[in-house]
Write an enzyme that holds these catalytic residues in place. Sequence first.
Site, mmCIF file in Angstrom:
data_model
loop_
_atom_site.group_PDB
_atom_site.id
_atom_site.type_symbol
_atom_site.label_atom_id
_atom_site.label_comp_id
_atom_site.label_asym_id
_atom_site.label_seq_id
_atom_site.Cartn_x
_atom_site.Cartn_y
_atom_site.Cartn_z
ATOM 1 N N ASN A 1 -3.767 7.188 -9.733
ATOM 2 C CA ASN A 1 -3.120 7.515 -8.463
ATOM 3 C C ASN A 1 -1.623 7.313 -8.677
ATOM 4 O O ASN A 1 -1.128 6.184 -8.651
ATOM 5 C CB ASN A 1 -3.658 6.591 -7.362
ATOM 6 C CG ASN A 1 -3.078 6.934 -6.005
ATOM 7 O OD1 ASN A 1 -2.194 7.786 -5.887
ATOM 8 N ND2 ASN A 1 -3.557 6.268 -4.979
ATOM 9 N N ARG B 1 -5.820 11.447 -8.312
ATOM 10 C CA ARG B 1 -5.822 11.635 -6.862
ATOM 11 C C ARG B 1 -4.592 12.463 -6.489
ATOM 12 O O ARG B 1 -3.468 12.155 -6.894
ATOM 13 C CB ARG B 1 -5.726 10.277 -6.168
ATOM 14 C CG ARG B 1 -5.644 10.433 -4.677
ATOM 15 C CD ARG B 1 -4.713 9.424 -4.085
ATOM 16 N NE ARG B 1 -4.614 9.623 -2.652
ATOM 17 C CZ ARG B 1 -3.677 9.063 -1.909
ATOM 18 N NH1 ARG B 1 -2.783 8.277 -2.445
ATOM 19 N NH2 ARG B 1 -3.635 9.296 -0.623
ATOM 20 N N HIS C 1 -7.096 11.558 3.575
ATOM 21 C CA HIS C 1 -8.167 10.559 3.315
ATOM 22 C C HIS C 1 -9.515 11.249 3.109
ATOM 23 O O HIS C 1 -10.567 10.623 3.314
ATOM 24 C CB HIS C 1 -8.347 9.567 4.487
ATOM 25 C CG HIS C 1 -7.184 8.677 4.753
ATOM 26 N ND1 HIS C 1 -6.751 8.414 6.044
ATOM 27 C CD2 HIS C 1 -6.375 7.988 3.920
ATOM 28 C CE1 HIS C 1 -5.715 7.591 5.981
ATOM 29 N NE2 HIS C 1 -5.466 7.324 4.705
ATOM 30 N N GLY D 1 -6.783 1.859 7.884
ATOM 31 C CA GLY D 1 -6.050 1.025 6.924
ATOM 32 C C GLY D 1 -4.591 0.994 7.319
ATOM 33 O O GLY D 1 -4.272 1.092 8.507
ATOM 34 N N GLY E 1 -2.597 3.392 6.536
ATOM 35 C CA GLY E 1 -2.669 4.744 7.075
ATOM 36 C C GLY E 1 -4.083 4.898 7.606
ATOM 37 O O GLY E 1 -5.022 4.378 7.001
ATOM 38 N N ARG F 1 3.456 4.063 10.970
ATOM 39 C CA ARG F 1 3.575 5.462 11.438
ATOM 40 C C ARG F 1 3.224 5.571 12.915
ATOM 41 O O ARG F 1 2.319 4.892 13.397
ATOM 42 C CB ARG F 1 2.635 6.371 10.640
ATOM 43 C CG ARG F 1 3.033 6.509 9.206
ATOM 44 C CD ARG F 1 2.030 7.332 8.421
ATOM 45 N NE ARG F 1 1.736 6.691 7.161
ATOM 46 C CZ ARG F 1 0.683 6.960 6.403
ATOM 47 N NH1 ARG F 1 -0.196 7.877 6.780
ATOM 48 N NH2 ARG F 1 0.498 6.329 5.274
ATOM 49 N N GLU G 1 -12.661 5.219 -3.084
ATOM 50 C CA GLU G 1 -12.093 6.528 -3.430
ATOM 51 C C GLU G 1 -12.060 6.742 -4.947
ATOM 52 O O GLU G 1 -12.275 7.850 -5.427
ATOM 53 C CB GLU G 1 -10.683 6.643 -2.835
ATOM 54 C CG GLU G 1 -10.722 6.810 -1.324
ATOM 55 C CD GLU G 1 -9.446 6.396 -0.630
ATOM 56 O OE1 GLU G 1 -9.193 5.181 -0.534
ATOM 57 O OE2 GLU G 1 -8.695 7.277 -0.187
#
Length: 400
Positions: free
Chosen positions: A7, A90, A180, A211, A213, A242, A385
């Site tokens: 990632n 990813r 996601h 999470g 995000g 955010r 993931e």
Amino acid sequence: MKILVINAGSSSLKYQLIDMNGEVMLAKGNCERIGIDGKFTHKTKDGYVETREVNMPDHTSAFHQVKQALTEGEGKVIDDLSEVAAIGHRIVQGGSKYDRSVLVTEQVIQDIDDYAELAPLHNKAHVQGIRAAMAAFGPDVPEVVVFDTAFHQTMPPKAYMFGVPYEYYKKYAVRRYGFHGTSHRYVSNRCYELLGKPGGEGTKIITCHLGNGSSIAAIQDGKVIDTTMGLTPLDGFIMGTRSGAVDPSVVLFIMEKENLTPQQMSDVLNKKSGMLGISGVSSDDRDIEKAIAAGNERAKLAWEMRTYEIVKYVGSFISALGGVDAIVFTAGIGENQPMVRSEVIKSLKYRGAVLDEEKNKVHGEEMEITTPESSVRAFVIPTNEELVIARDTKAIVDQL
Ligand code: ADP
């Protein structure tokens, strides 16, 4: 077969080496502050942990650290790099073109680079990561890309279009993509196993990835019909830093009043809003909880706003699905915050949802948290993931 999952961010590179024989994580780590001062962390399944400062001017030099850590010294988990059969990356944005994972080719790299316009921070870094992996491991190690957006590609136009002039969709591909996806796919598949409905045929479920995000997806017959994140991962409900969805006029109004450029406003919405912006305390739930316990009213407000927004989305997705069989909670907050889960399930009391208070105390473990008589089932399912990326990579490489 051993697969290296990558990632790559603009100044970081997270990795995990997974032995697909038994799906065992052999080692994982993170190269942070690439191009700055460099920090490297390496952990093995046997509990070995190494952290050191090391200069990594670029992603290729970060890969050299990874290669060294995997094959040499106390944290060594393989004898030779040739044991790495493939690399899975990813990728945040795959646009409308990629509805599944694919083998890396020059065309695929070009597409990811082109989609950088829609995910500037991420896609450019992913391309750097792919190129650096090629340089470090050589052209013979196959590489696969797994897109965050792919699982959401089943959404119908009525769910993914925004109410702005159609020409912007045609000209700039402005639409809802959702993110996601790898996590929503993983936990939904596990949910189908728990429901005894492999593949999800005949089911209506809602997956809540909560999470730093966060996003929620409505999934019918195994296919996403709607999700909260949009053109970028900013849409939806309040997250760590955010804002989630706001009246678009709020953005224009603040820009005008504060004389902000689009980049500055983007920073406000992405980095200074959400739980942090409302509470003034932190983006992290653990700090927010402490502040609430100490009587901080703004921390309490942030918490209440987020729960209320999640409850609203879950309710609207139940309407969109025309019912719901199960709700899944995952990621840092979904797996570890009984209060959030409790409030969401209690909001569905009118539908006959009954929370099992005892089971809902669970942290980070798979658990059904509703009682046998509950008309809606709810599960905590820890996400993974990296495992999805490794599985996809194996499936594609097996066919070569
Ligand atoms: P990311 O989106 O960065 O992967 P995570 O899925 O790790 O984020 O979620 C981070 C959030 O989960 C933080 O708000 C954190 O406070 C919360 N969290 C993680 N572990 C716990 C815990 N044990 N108890 C309460 N909250 C937790």
